[in-house]
Design an enzyme around this catalytic site. Structure first.
Site, PDB file in Angstrom:
ATOM      1  N   TRP A  91       0.841  -1.209   0.000  1.00 32.35           N
ATOM      2  CA  TRP A  91       0.000   0.000   0.000  1.00 32.35           C
ATOM      3  C   TRP A  91       0.866   1.245   0.000  1.00 32.35           C
ATOM      4  CZ3 TRP A  91      -4.143  -1.559  -1.943  1.00 32.35           C
ATOM      5  CH2 TRP A  91      -4.765  -2.735  -1.530  1.00 32.35           C
ATOM      6  N   LYS A 136     -12.226  -2.337   6.861  1.00 35.53           N
ATOM      7  CA  LYS A 136     -11.447  -3.122   7.815  1.00 35.53           C
ATOM      8  C   LYS A 136     -12.046  -2.999   9.211  1.00 35.53           C
ATOM      9  CE  LYS A 136      -8.675  -3.484   4.253  1.00 35.53           C
ATOM     10  NZ  LYS A 136      -7.746  -2.584   3.641  1.00 35.53           N
ATOM     11  N   ASP A 175      -1.906   6.495   6.052  1.00 30.63           N
ATOM     12  CA  ASP A 175      -2.941   5.544   5.664  1.00 30.63           C
ATOM     13  C   ASP A 175      -3.209   4.687   6.902  1.00 30.63           C
ATOM     14  OD1 ASP A 175      -4.417   3.410   4.686  1.00 30.63           O
ATOM     15  OD2 ASP A 175      -3.097   3.013   2.969  1.00 30.63           O
TER      16      ASP A 175
HETATM   17  C1  LIG Z   1      -7.182  -2.266   2.279  1.00 32.62           C
HETATM   18  C2  LIG Z   1      -6.136  -1.214   2.262  1.00 32.62           C
HETATM   19  C3  LIG Z   1      -6.003  -0.295   1.200  1.00 32.62           C
HETATM   20  C4  LIG Z   1      -6.874  -0.355  -0.027  1.00 32.62           C
HETATM   21  O1  LIG Z   1      -8.127   0.097   0.268  1.00 32.62           O
HETATM   22  P1  LIG Z   1      -9.251   0.230  -0.855  1.00 32.62           P
HETATM   23  O2  LIG Z   1     -10.371   0.805  -0.061  1.00 32.62           O
HETATM   24  O3  LIG Z   1      -9.519  -1.138  -1.387  1.00 32.62           O
HETATM   25  O4  LIG Z   1      -8.741   1.148  -1.893  1.00 32.62           O
HETATM   26  C5  LIG Z   1      -5.052   0.681   1.305  1.00 32.62           C
HETATM   27  N1  LIG Z   1      -4.245   0.763   2.376  1.00 32.62           N
HETATM   28  C6  LIG Z   1      -4.322  -0.104   3.398  1.00 32.62           C
HETATM   29  C7  LIG Z   1      -3.401   0.043   4.562  1.00 32.62           C
HETATM   30  C8  LIG Z   1      -5.269  -1.116   3.372  1.00 32.62           C
HETATM   31  O5  LIG Z   1      -5.350  -1.981   4.401  1.00 32.62           O
END
Ligand SMILES: *Cc1c(COP(=O)(O)O)cnc(C)c1O
Length: 361
Positions: free
Chosen positions: A102, A196, A172
């Site tokens: 990511w 999540k 993030d």
């Molecule tokens: C799941 C995840 C993403 C991607 O998220 P989307 O909503 O599918 O774009 C990005 N960063 C992290 C840390 C994630 O766990």
């Protein structure tokens, strides 16, 4: 009715009480005679849902008043572009710590708009640790400094934040939001996909310091401009109405049933400890992350044999422990134990692992 223990990295489990309430309110939300899915987002009844979701998030996370809370769509992945479009507006530079897929995607996307410097990486050891950071190597005039706070795929977490001085820290937090308290004031911007720890997929939450918005690049699509969404209370266009409603229920559960983020953290630590201490003492299973960088949310582990890994995943699924297969790029197993995973689910998983170990030695 049969419910499995779902260890998926996302979308993932939701608290059962939330699902029950949503089911109860499915056809008639609080006497409105409609499902939340059917409501006009401009109606009074929906307005109170989105306002309540925002005020709950502000109180649960102790978000300071000089931060905007935005309910957006497009996933965390859209933020990989939205952040540089809105924030890379001074020197046109930003720093990145590469701790997994990511973080890599965020850096690659930002590189389309400016200078996206990599200050450290743990790629050399398949992202099994958080690299040491030396502030002397940071770009002094960077527009922001980006980290992925919890690395969902590899199971690492920053337990200490980098000291970026006046450079806004952007994180993030898709896979750790609401898992423990976080000092929002240490960040310029936080973003998270909801699927999540907050609710269903389709909702992306952005928490951004006010002074950082309003300076998007001219080429920025209207829908990618934080200012537009801030000015319109996240209702410039139709928001992800139902996902926001479920998020509100999750926040109510967090506040009223769990008792807030300190209490949530204690529960999450207890759950993670059950699994990590088993892994540390097992003769068969082994955690893949260095101890000091372990995540509370995502726990990858291996047996050392691909055949045994596959056998374990298959037998675990048959026993009601689903989605334990590791990410396709890592292999092995991964147990994601987000807020909604009850302690009992972790205990039962460990008991199952112990039996599997006894049967396969
Ligand atoms: C799941 C995840 C993403 C991607 O998220 P989307 O909503 O599918 O774009 C990005 N960063 C992290 C840390 C994630 O766990």
């Amino acid at each position: 009715m049969k419910r499995v223990y779902n260890f998926s990295a996302g979308p993932s489990m939701l608290p059962e009480a939330v699902l029950r309430q949503a089911a109860d309110e499915m056809l008639d939300y609080q006497g409105s005679g409609q499902s939340v899915m059917e409501m006009s987002h401009r109606s009074k009844v929906y307005e109170s849902i989105i306002n309540e979701a925002e005020s709950l998030l502000r109180s649960v996370m102790s978000i300071p008043d000089n931060y905007k809370v935005l309910f957006l769509q497009g996933g965390a992945s859209s933020q990989f572009a939205m952040v540089p479009l809105n924030l890379m507006n001074g020197s046109g530079k930003a720093d990145f710590v590469i701790t997994g897929q990511w973080a890599t995607k965020a850096q690659k996307e930002a590189a389309r708009y400016g200078e996206a410097n990599i200050v450290a990486s743990s790629k050399d050891k398949t992202f099994t640790y958080i690299p040491q950071l030396d502030p002397d190597t940071f770009t002094k005039d960077a527009d922001y400094f980006h980290i992925c706070l919890n690395n969902t795929i590899y199971g690492t977490k920053f337990h200490q934040l980098p000291d970026t001085g006046n450079v806004p820290l952007v994180a993030d937090i898709s896979s750790c939001i609401l898992s423990e308290p976080i000092d929002v004031s240490k960040f310029g911007l936080l973003y998270a996909g909801a699927q999540k720890n907050m609710g269903p997929a389709g909702l992306t939450v952005v928490i951004v310091r006010e002074d950082l918005i309003g300076k998007a690049r001219d080429i920025t699509p209207t829908m990618f401009d934080y200012q537009i969404h801030a000015d319109n209370g996240s209702m410039y266009n139709t928001p992800p109405c139902y996902a926001i409603y479920i998020c509100k229920l999750v926040l109510e559960w967090l506040q009223n049933t769990i008792g807030g983020l300190e209490a949530m953290k204690e529960i999450n630590e207890r759950k993670a400890n059950i699994l990590y201490s088993f892994l540390d003492n097992s003769q068969l299973f082994k955690g893949t992350v260095v101890a000091q960088d372990r995540s509370l949310m995502n726990v990858p582990f291996v047996t050392g044999s691909q055949e045994l890994d596959a056998k374990f995943v298959k037998e675990a699924e048959a026993a009601g422990f689903v989605n334990l297969k590791g990410h396709r790029t890592v292999g092995g197993m991964r147990a994601s134990i987000y807020n909604a995973m009850p302690q009992e689910g972790v205990e039962k998983l460990v008991a199952f692992m112990r039996q599997f170990e006894a049967d396969n030695r």
